[in-house]
Design a protein around this motif. Structure first.
Motif, short mmCIF file in Angstrom:
data_model
loop_
_atom_site.label_atom_id
_atom_site.label_comp_id
_atom_site.label_asym_id
_atom_site.label_seq_id
_atom_site.Cartn_x
_atom_site.Cartn_y
_atom_site.Cartn_z
N TYR A 42 0.69 -1.35 0.07
CA TYR A 42 0.28 0.17 -0.05
C TYR A 42 1.12 1.29 0.36
O TYR A 42 0.71 2.84 -1.09
N ALA A 43 1.92 1.06 0.48
CA ALA A 43 2.92 2.99 0.25
C ALA A 43 4.01 2.37 -0.32
O ALA A 43 3.50 3.44 -0.96
N HIS A 68 6.27 3.85 5.53
CA HIS A 68 5.29 2.56 5.76
C HIS A 68 6.11 2.39 6.84
O HIS A 68 4.69 2.09 7.99
N GLU A 120 2.94 4.63 7.84
CA GLU A 120 1.46 4.29 7.66
C GLU A 120 1.30 3.12 8.71
O GLU A 120 0.01 3.64 9.47
N ARG A 127 -2.20 4.28 11.49
CA ARG A 127 -3.30 2.91 11.44
C ARG A 127 -3.71 2.98 12.96
O ARG A 127 -4.69 2.33 13.20
#
Length: 154
Positions: A59-60, A105, A109, A113
């Motif tokens: 995703y990163a 990340h 991220e 999160r």
């Protein structure tokens, strides 16, 4: 394995065969069906550490790779450069992308999160406590630690 090879063939052929892009749900269901037993050569390849790491940072990478891709691709493809020069540019792109992806990340991220999870847990803690205490997974134990009450099974 046959399903995985068929799915790969259909994905590659999607550009050559008109309207074959509409077969994407079938192709991806075949790919998932080939991996559902969690055995075989493709499943064991996907369980290796490098591919697991790529899955965690994907995703990163999705969010950050265009920072380098757009200018570099335009620069390399529109010039008359030799193959070795283009290969060096591609290697530089990969190294820069992975460095930025790892940074995004680890420092963007994951902390975001965790903040979102903490915020969501704080909103639902009072309503969900009776349900989470009965839940045997880690999230239930984390909520019990936060509230200080532990349920002892008889």
């Amino acid at each position: 394995m046959v399903l995985a090879i068929s799915a790969a063939g259909l994905m590659i052929g999607a550009y050559m065969i008109p309207l074959s892009a509409f077969s994407a749900p079938v192709v991806f269901s075949m790919l998932i069906a080939s991996l559902i037993t969690d055995s075989g050569p493709l499943a064991s390849l996907l369980q290796t550490r490098p591919l697991q790491y790529l899955g965690r940072i994907s995703y990163a990478m999705y969010l950050s790779h265009a920072v380098f891709a757009l200018p570099l691709v335009a620069w390399l493809l529109h010039g008359n450069y030799v193959f070795a020069y283009q290969l060096t540019g591609a290697a530089a792109f990969l190294l820069a992308s992975f460095a930025l992806t790892h940074f995004m990340h680890e420092y963007v991220e994951i902390p975001c999160r965790e903040r979102i999870y903490a915020w969501a847990d704080s909103l639902t803690r009072d309503e969900a406590l009776p349900l989470l205490r009965d839940c045997p997974d880690d999230r239930g134990r984390q909520v019990e630690k936060l509230t200080g009450s532990y349920v002892v099974d008889p």
